[in-house]
Motif scaffolding. Structure first.
Motif, short mmCIF file in Angstrom:
data_model
loop_
_atom_site.label_atom_id
_atom_site.label_comp_id
_atom_site.label_asym_id
_atom_site.label_seq_id
_atom_site.Cartn_x
_atom_site.Cartn_y
_atom_site.Cartn_z
N GLN A 257 -25.24 -36.08 51.03
CA GLN A 257 -24.41 -35.38 50.05
C GLN A 257 -24.16 -33.93 50.48
O GLN A 257 -23.02 -33.45 50.46
CB GLN A 257 -25.10 -35.41 48.68
CG GLN A 257 -24.34 -34.67 47.59
CD GLN A 257 -25.19 -34.41 46.35
OE1 GLN A 257 -26.32 -34.89 46.23
NE2 GLN A 257 -24.65 -33.66 45.42
N VAL A 258 -25.22 -33.23 50.88
CA VAL A 258 -25.09 -31.82 51.28
C VAL A 258 -24.22 -31.70 52.53
O VAL A 258 -23.36 -30.82 52.64
CB VAL A 258 -26.47 -31.18 51.50
CG1 VAL A 258 -26.34 -29.79 52.13
CG2 VAL A 258 -27.23 -31.09 50.18
N HIS B 201 -25.61 -24.69 55.42
CA HIS B 201 -26.46 -25.80 54.98
C HIS B 201 -25.72 -27.13 55.12
O HIS B 201 -24.89 -27.49 54.30
CB HIS B 201 -26.89 -25.59 53.53
CG HIS B 201 -28.00 -24.61 53.37
ND1 HIS B 201 -29.29 -24.87 53.80
CD2 HIS B 201 -28.03 -23.36 52.85
CE1 HIS B 201 -30.06 -23.82 53.54
NE2 HIS B 201 -29.31 -22.89 52.96
N ALA C 275 -27.77 -29.86 55.96
CA ALA C 275 -28.91 -30.77 55.87
C ALA C 275 -29.35 -31.29 57.24
O ALA C 275 -29.91 -32.37 57.36
CB ALA C 275 -28.59 -31.95 54.94
N ASN D 25 -36.65 -30.58 52.99
CA ASN D 25 -36.72 -30.88 51.55
C ASN D 25 -35.56 -31.75 51.08
O ASN D 25 -35.57 -32.23 49.94
CB ASN D 25 -36.78 -29.58 50.74
CG ASN D 25 -35.69 -28.59 51.10
OD1 ASN D 25 -35.58 -28.18 52.26
ND2 ASN D 25 -34.88 -28.19 50.13
N TYR D 26 -34.54 -31.97 51.94
CA TYR D 26 -33.44 -32.87 51.57
C TYR D 26 -33.71 -34.32 52.00
O TYR D 26 -32.88 -35.19 51.75
CB TYR D 26 -32.13 -32.41 52.22
CG TYR D 26 -31.62 -31.09 51.71
CD1 TYR D 26 -31.79 -30.69 50.39
CD2 TYR D 26 -30.94 -30.22 52.57
CE1 TYR D 26 -31.32 -29.47 49.94
CE2 TYR D 26 -30.47 -28.99 52.12
CZ TYR D 26 -30.66 -28.62 50.80
OH TYR D 26 -30.19 -27.41 50.36
N THR D 27 -34.84 -34.55 52.66
CA THR D 27 -35.13 -35.91 53.15
C THR D 27 -36.57 -36.30 52.77
O THR D 27 -37.48 -36.22 53.60
CB THR D 27 -34.96 -35.98 54.69
OG1 THR D 27 -35.68 -34.88 55.28
CG2 THR D 27 -33.50 -35.88 55.09
N LYS E 269 -29.72 -37.25 49.70
CA LYS E 269 -29.43 -35.84 49.41
C LYS E 269 -28.87 -35.16 50.66
O LYS E 269 -27.94 -34.35 50.57
CB LYS E 269 -30.71 -35.14 48.94
CG LYS E 269 -30.55 -33.65 48.66
CD LYS E 269 -29.74 -33.37 47.43
CE LYS E 269 -29.73 -31.88 47.10
NZ LYS E 269 -28.85 -31.56 45.96
N ALA E 270 -29.41 -35.48 51.82
CA ALA E 270 -28.92 -34.89 53.07
C ALA E 270 -27.47 -35.30 53.32
O ALA E 270 -26.65 -34.47 53.74
CB ALA E 270 -29.80 -35.34 54.24
N GLY F 131 -31.09 -26.26 43.12
CA GLY F 131 -29.75 -26.62 43.55
C GLY F 131 -28.73 -25.79 42.80
O GLY F 131 -29.04 -24.77 42.19
N GLU G 163 -33.20 -28.99 57.07
CA GLU G 163 -33.97 -28.72 55.86
C GLU G 163 -34.70 -29.99 55.40
O GLU G 163 -34.09 -30.91 54.88
CB GLU G 163 -33.03 -28.23 54.73
CG GLU G 163 -32.15 -27.07 55.15
CD GLU G 163 -30.79 -27.49 55.68
OE1 GLU G 163 -29.83 -26.75 55.51
OE2 GLU G 163 -30.70 -28.59 56.29
#
Length: 506
Positions: free
Chosen positions: A83-84, A59, A61, A66-68, A80-81, A413, A64
């Motif tokens: 960070q991941v 993962h 990002a 759902n991270y954006t 969030k993307a 998370g 996915e």
């Protein structure tokens, strides 16, 4: 605190990727510490970390959606993307250190290069994906991401998905060639093999039934062995890394930080392809958009996997419901987790998530043919006889009261809950979990060993060069890390070998 320095005091509960990572970090940083591991199953990495119980996505990002999230003004929030992705780069650096130090060998046994793609249909979704691509490629972390809404280009990228597609609505995809498939079960087993060589005592078929504070502030664990005998073990520091089994043990610890927290179990099912000819025609992890009411972990995706040096193809996940917190858990797990201090939190979550409950009921009732219809949104000509159903792992989503979400907010998370004195920490939650294990375990150490962390700084920097640095602000460092990790983990070499094989096949 002095007994921590003597090295007689660390217990890790659960032999999954989190305990494996924490144990490996601690053995590098404090080799004299005495570490014990208790695992209720017969071997390491058999629950959430097992390769058949998760999607194996590294993962980062890249795919996915759902991270954006799209903001009300139409712009794309990629925080969030970022960070991941930064967390995954930390994992990649640590794994590279282990390979370069000959602490683990044959990285291709646990990580392989694989394009990560996002795929959407319809005018609105295509417009969103285009904006997402523009926002992400402006950040050096996502350099190299390609976008296309040209069917002929998509036919090159994903022939299995594009063949026989008759829908007239627009379709678009993004593609990142630097994505990976990670066999977290294999990695977990490698790390525990290494820990055993470092004299870490790993006790399989040992269930931790209870834990309590002793007069000197350490922890006493009640452990039942495979012969039914009860053992008592003490430690100054305990890490609860038992996947879905972590919440009940956190509750038994009685620490204030563990109160007002609940858990909601969601099981997963995958369709796995049994036809080698079909498997050979797809080479990517392709993520779509979650359906309305679906939890983020239920984003549909069609995944190439590398398991036991064999290429596989999985589609899913389909959500399911079981009151168990682990695949090997009890039907009374959910009921037993409801306590006086979290009952109103749990009730509030139930009232707030009626759409999720309805979605889960619908998913449970799906027939194989209905699941095949969902698969055909990805592979139009998919044949039912080519696919079998596989039950994946249990995930326990955290429920807690938050400032922004109010009472009974369902969290998606990974979360660390630790005592104020740093004597115990528990890991709760689900995806992106395993991919961010190194970052999460560094967080555990920063919270629980604040006195040692400064002393350990130089060694951590040796293992993880970006430690303490914001990658998003350092394009040169990002490029260095991408090159060095790809080289150490054999990804560039494996990518060339894959390309050569595909050329021969086509």
């Amino acid at each position: 605190m002095s007994n921590r320095q003597s090295g007689r005091d660390v217990i890790l509960i659960g032999a999954g990727i989190m305990s494996a990572t924490l144990g490996t970090l601690l053995k590098e940083l404090a080799p004299n510490w005495n570490i014990k591991v208790f695992e209720k199953l017969a071997s390491a990495g058999e629950e959430s970390s097992n390769e058949w119980n998760n999607a194996g996505t590294g993962h980062a990002a890249l795919c996915e959606l759902n991270y954006t999230a799209e903001r009300p003004d139409g712009s794309i929030d990629i925080s969030k993307a970022i960070q991941v992705n930064e967390q995954f780069q930390v994992s990649m650096q640590f794994w590279s250190y282990l390979v370069n130090s000959n602490l683990i060998r044959n990285p291709q046994d646990f990580i392989m290069p694989l394009p990560h793609m996002s795929l959407v249909q319809g005018d609105k979704n295509v417009a969103y994906l285009k904006k997402r691509h523009e926002a992400m490629t402006a950040n050096p972390l996502f350099e190299g991401m390609q976008f296309s809404d040209d069917p002929s280009k998509l036919m090159e990228w994903i022939p299995l998905i594009m063949k026989d597609r008759t829908a007239n609505e627009p379709i678009a995809a993004t593609k990142m060639d630097s994505g990976t498939d990670v066999n977290f079960g294999a990695l977990t087993r490698m790390l525990f093999d290494h820990l055993q060589k470092k004299n870490v005592a790993i006790h399989y078929k040992h269930s931790v039934e209870d834990l309590k504070r002793t007069g000197d502030g350490s922890w006493e664990l009640k452990v039942r062995n495979d012969r039914g005998q009860v053992e008592r073990h003490t430690a100054a520091f305990v890490f609860v890394g038992g996947g879905g089994g972590s919440l009940p043990l956190l509750q038994k610890s009685g620490i204030p930080e563990g109160k007002h927290i609940g858990g909601f179990p969601i099981s997963g099912l995958f369709m796995v392809c049994n036809n080698p000819d079909v498997v050979a025609k797809h080479h990517a992890k392709v993520y779509g958009k979650a359906k309305v009411g679906a939890p983020p972990m239920s984003v549909p995706h069609l995944d190439t996997r590398f398991i036991d040096n064999k290429k596989s193809l999985l589609f899913g996940p389909f959500a399911g419901f079981s009151p168990k917190f682990l695949k090997t858990g009890s039907m009374f797990d959910l009921l037993g987790s409801v306590k006086p201090n979290n009952v109103f939190t749990m009730l509030a979550a139930g009232a707030k998530n009626l759409s999720l409950t309805k979605y889960l009921v619908q998913q449970v009732l799906l027939s194989k043919e209905q699941r095949m219809e969902e698969l055909r949104e990805f592979i139009p000509n998919a044949k039912s006889e080519d696919w079998d159903l596989l039950v994946a792992g249990q995930r326990v989503q955290v429920i807690k009261d938050t400032v922004t979400g109010g009472k009974g907010t369902l969290q998606f998370g990974t979360e660390v809950v630790s005592a104020a004195d740093g004597s115990i920490a528990a890991l709760l939650g689900a995806s992106p979990g395993a991919s961010t294990a190194v970052s999460v375990m560094l967080e555990v150490m920063e919270k629980c060993f604040p006195q040692q962390i400064k002393e350990w700084g130089p060694k951590i920097k040796e293992m993880i060069p970006s430690y303490g640095i914001s990658l998003r602000d350092n394009p040169a460092l990002i490029r260095d890390i991408h090159e060095s990790t790809a080289d150490a983990l054999g990804l560039a070499e494996a990518m060339r070998a894959q390309a050569a094989r595909q050329t021969v096949t086509s």
